[in-house]
Motif scaffolding. Structure first.
Motif, PDB file in Angstrom:
ATOM      1  N   SER A  50      12.183  26.086   9.187  1.00 27.54           N
ATOM      2  CA  SER A  50      12.150  25.448   7.831  1.00 27.54           C
ATOM      3  C   SER A  50      13.263  24.664   7.354  1.00 27.54           C
ATOM      4  N   PRO A  51      13.160  23.864   6.288  1.00 25.51           N
ATOM      5  CA  PRO A  51      14.189  23.190   5.856  1.00 25.51           C
ATOM      6  C   PRO A  51      15.457  24.141   5.455  1.00 25.51           C
ATOM      7  N   ARG A  52      16.755  23.827   5.301  1.00 21.42           N
ATOM      8  CA  ARG A  52      17.721  24.610   5.018  1.00 21.42           C
ATOM      9  C   ARG A  52      18.643  23.672   4.073  1.00 21.42           C
ATOM     10  N   ASP A  53      19.339  24.462   2.909  1.00 19.65           N
ATOM     11  CA  ASP A  53      20.208  23.941   2.160  1.00 19.65           C
ATOM     12  C   ASP A  53      21.582  23.906   2.650  1.00 19.65           C
ATOM     13  N   PHE A  99      15.924  14.993  20.025  1.00 18.55           N
ATOM     14  CA  PHE A  99      15.765  15.855  19.294  1.00 18.55           C
ATOM     15  C   PHE A  99      16.702  17.148  19.230  1.00 18.55           C
ATOM     16  N   SER A 100      17.518  17.157  18.231  1.00 14.57           N
ATOM     17  CA  SER A 100      18.391  18.589  18.296  1.00 14.57           C
ATOM     18  C   SER A 100      17.596  19.556  17.583  1.00 14.57           C
ATOM     19  N   LEU A 101      17.461  20.935  18.091  1.00 14.83           N
ATOM     20  CA  LEU A 101      16.503  22.076  17.458  1.00 14.83           C
ATOM     21  C   LEU A 101      17.573  23.125  17.782  1.00 14.83           C
ATOM     22  N   VAL A 102      17.078  24.453  16.944  1.00 16.66           N
ATOM     23  CA  VAL A 102      17.485  25.535  17.217  1.00 16.66           C
ATOM     24  C   VAL A 102      16.553  26.579  16.127  1.00 16.66           C
ATOM     25  N   GLY A 103      16.311  27.731  16.713  1.00 14.62           N
ATOM     26  CA  GLY A 103      15.779  28.447  15.625  1.00 14.62           C
ATOM     27  C   GLY A 103      16.942  29.417  15.052  1.00 14.62           C
ATOM     28  N   MET A 104      16.599  30.147  13.939  1.00 17.23           N
ATOM     29  CA  MET A 104      17.362  31.038  13.125  1.00 17.23           C
ATOM     30  C   MET A 104      17.341  32.458  14.134  1.00 17.23           C
ATOM     31  N   SER A 105      16.317  32.382  14.837  1.00 18.00           N
ATOM     32  CA  SER A 105      16.030  33.625  15.801  1.00 18.00           C
ATOM     33  C   SER A 105      15.503  33.183  17.028  1.00 18.00           C
ATOM     34  N   PRO A 106      15.657  34.031  18.338  1.00 16.24           N
ATOM     35  CA  PRO A 106      14.848  33.643  19.633  1.00 16.24           C
ATOM     36  C   PRO A 106      13.472  33.153  19.310  1.00 16.24           C
ATOM     37  N   GLU A 107      12.804  34.130  18.548  1.00 19.69           N
ATOM     38  CA  GLU A 107      11.465  33.914  18.350  1.00 19.69           C
ATOM     39  C   GLU A 107      11.053  32.391  17.475  1.00 19.69           C
ATOM     40  N   LEU A 124      13.840  13.385  24.641  1.00 21.04           N
ATOM     41  CA  LEU A 124      14.876  14.524  25.144  1.00 21.04           C
ATOM     42  C   LEU A 124      15.193  15.522  24.054  1.00 21.04           C
ATOM     43  N   VAL A 125      15.087  16.894  24.544  1.00 17.28           N
ATOM     44  CA  VAL A 125      15.393  18.061  23.551  1.00 17.28           C
ATOM     45  C   VAL A 125      16.933  18.386  23.753  1.00 17.28           C
ATOM     46  N   GLU A 126      17.620  18.426  22.543  1.00 13.37           N
ATOM     47  CA  GLU A 126      18.900  19.018  22.706  1.00 13.37           C
ATOM     48  C   GLU A 126      19.203  20.393  22.048  1.00 13.37           C
ATOM     49  N   LEU A 127      18.884  21.391  22.650  1.00 12.58           N
ATOM     50  CA  LEU A 127      19.052  22.607  22.247  1.00 12.58           C
ATOM     51  C   LEU A 127      20.506  23.048  21.830  1.00 12.58           C
ATOM     52  N   ASN A 128      20.712  23.433  20.565  1.00 11.18           N
ATOM     53  CA  ASN A 128      22.027  23.592  20.129  1.00 11.18           C
ATOM     54  C   ASN A 128      22.173  24.939  20.207  1.00 11.18           C
ATOM     55  N   LEU A 129      22.899  25.434  21.252  1.00  9.21           N
ATOM     56  CA  LEU A 129      23.543  27.012  21.376  1.00  9.21           C
ATOM     57  C   LEU A 129      25.053  27.288  21.030  1.00  9.21           C
ATOM     58  N   SER A 130      25.391  26.456  20.088  1.00  9.16           N
ATOM     59  CA  SER A 130      26.775  26.486  19.615  1.00  9.16           C
ATOM     60  C   SER A 130      27.148  26.148  18.034  1.00  9.16           C
ATOM     61  N   CYS A 131      26.174  26.477  17.323  1.00  9.37           N
ATOM     62  CA  CYS A 131      26.691  26.223  15.753  1.00  9.37           C
ATOM     63  C   CYS A 131      27.718  27.349  15.366  1.00  9.37           C
ATOM     64  N   PRO A 132      28.714  26.781  14.816  1.00  6.44           N
ATOM     65  CA  PRO A 132      29.809  27.930  14.626  1.00  6.44           C
ATOM     66  C   PRO A 132      29.872  28.440  13.094  1.00  6.44           C
ATOM     67  N   ASN A 133      28.744  28.021  12.491  1.00  7.78           N
ATOM     68  CA  ASN A 133      29.123  28.120  10.858  1.00  7.78           C
ATOM     69  C   ASN A 133      27.986  28.664  10.146  1.00  7.78           C
ATOM     70  N   VAL A 134      27.031  29.362  10.629  1.00  2.00           N
ATOM     71  CA  VAL A 134      26.134  30.234   9.990  1.00  2.00           C
ATOM     72  C   VAL A 134      26.433  31.735   9.854  1.00  2.00           C
ATOM     73  N   PRO A 135      26.869  31.929   8.510  1.00  2.92           N
ATOM     74  CA  PRO A 135      27.621  33.485   8.461  1.00  2.92           C
ATOM     75  C   PRO A 135      26.615  34.528   9.053  1.00  2.92           C
ATOM     76  N   GLY A 136      27.288  35.228   9.843  1.00  2.00           N
ATOM     77  CA  GLY A 136      26.498  36.508  10.506  1.00  2.00           C
ATOM     78  C   GLY A 136      25.882  35.851  11.671  1.00  2.00           C
ATOM     79  N   LYS A 137      25.832  34.841  12.321  1.00  2.00           N
ATOM     80  CA  LYS A 137      25.179  34.362  13.541  1.00  2.00           C
ATOM     81  C   LYS A 137      26.295  33.854  14.488  1.00  2.00           C
ATOM     82  N   PRO A 138      26.414  34.775  15.612  1.00  2.00           N
ATOM     83  CA  PRO A 138      27.270  33.966  16.576  1.00  2.00           C
ATOM     84  C   PRO A 138      26.783  32.854  17.391  1.00  2.00           C
ATOM     85  N   GLN A 139      27.737  32.261  18.177  1.00  2.00           N
ATOM     86  CA  GLN A 139      27.375  31.174  18.692  1.00  2.00           C
ATOM     87  C   GLN A 139      26.936  31.613  19.807  1.00  2.00           C
TER      88      GLN A 139
END
Ligand code: ERO
Length: 310
Positions: A50-53, A99-107, A124-139
């Protein structure tokens, strides 16, 4: 004159430079500027289901030696970027995009990748396994067990070319352990590195950005030694079929030359692109070509990975 053409997997690119995810890639207007620049291709802002602010502002600040950000994954949502990418496949059939992607959960990540698998997307898909900035979500990629489980599940159904965006690692044992996991999978590429997570930069007595009391991902000059070390550590450890995209601290053609010497094929530009705009691609490409001409290198392959030791 020297050529900066490269390939990633089966895809050819006229130039080895592109944007780093997060910079000039939020919407069509920004992506079109990269499309029409000297860059070889672009990557979208990391898309979620979903879109995010994102986080409250101010959340990105340029400083003399780089940048700090805690954007918090603002994006227009998976469907927005997929629609644009499918449109470009029709209007620019000779070009390939990331196309960079990642879910907010594995699902969510599986839902996203299954949709890509079912779609007409042929880049090509670039799966982002390293976002450092979502509070409460580890890289994600700092947890290698979780990463291995996720990749095992993904490659059971995902058959299109996929790479992963990694955080910087800082220990030789971590390079060994991470490479051992990545080598188990048919990854097309890894991208080293995302911003150095959770740094602090001050202005007099005060932090520079609002989210997380000022903690944010560090980019720019601060990052280059760490980025080069990660590119080279994985270049030495990964199966040769897994190519490396080098990202971090590229201000000049000389910086790009160093990333390629360390083993990078493609080179991404984030902070410098944010500071200078898409004209940066022309300048940095010309600077790299001038170094190659001076040294007698005709192609990127002539010096890629050929770092000299003492
Ligand atoms: O905050 C962000 O949106 C962000 N910033 C980064 O430096 N790296 C990211 O990977 C990222 C979000 C995915």
């Amino acid at each position: 004159m020297a050529s900066t053409k490269i390939h990633i997997g089966k895809f050819n690119f006229e130039n080895c430079f592109m944007n780093a995810a997060g910079v000039y890639c939020f919407d069509r207007e920004e992506l079109e500027k990269i499309l029409n620049s000297e860059a070889g291709t672009f990557v979208t802002k990391t898309a979620t289901l979903s879109p995010r602010d994102g986080n409250p502002t101010p959340r990105y600040q340029d400083v003399p030696l780089g940048s700090i950000n805690s954007m918090g994954l603002p994006n227009l949502g998976f469907d927005y970027y997929l629609e644009y990418l499918l449109e470009l496949q029709k209007t620019h059939p000779d070009r390939t995009f990331f196309f960079s992607l990642v879910g907010m959960s594995p699902e969510d990540t599986h839902t996203l990748l299954k949709r890509v698998q079912e779609s007409e997307f042929n880049g090509l898909v670039e799966l982002n396994l390293s976002c450092p900035n979502v509070p409460g979500k580890p890289q994600i990629a700092y947890d290698l067990e979780t990463t291995e489980k996720l990749l095992t599940e993904i490659f059971s159904y995902f058959k299109k070319p996929l790479g992963i965006k990694l955080p910087p690692y800082f220990d030789m044992v971590h390079f060994d352990q991470a490479a051992a996991v990545f080598n188990k999978f048919p990854l097309t590429f890894i991208n080293c590195v995302n911003s150095i997570g959770n740094g602090l930069i001050l202005d007099d007595e005060t932090v520079l950005i609002k989210p997380k009391d000022g903690f944010g991902g560090i980019g720019g000059e601060y990052v280059k030694p760490t980025a080069l070390a990660n590119v080279h550590a994985f270049y030495k450890r990964l199966n040769p079929s897994i190519q490396i995209i080098g990202t971090g601290g590229v201000l000049t053609g000389r910086d790009a030359f160093e990333h390629i010497l360390c083993g990078a094929s493609m080179v991404q530009i984030g902070t410098t692109l944010h500071k200078e705009g898409p004209e940066a691609f022309k300048r940095i490409t010309e600077e790299l070509k001038a170094i190659m001409d001076e040294k007698g290198y005709k192609t990127i392959e002539d010096f890629r990975g050929k770092l000299k030791y003492l």
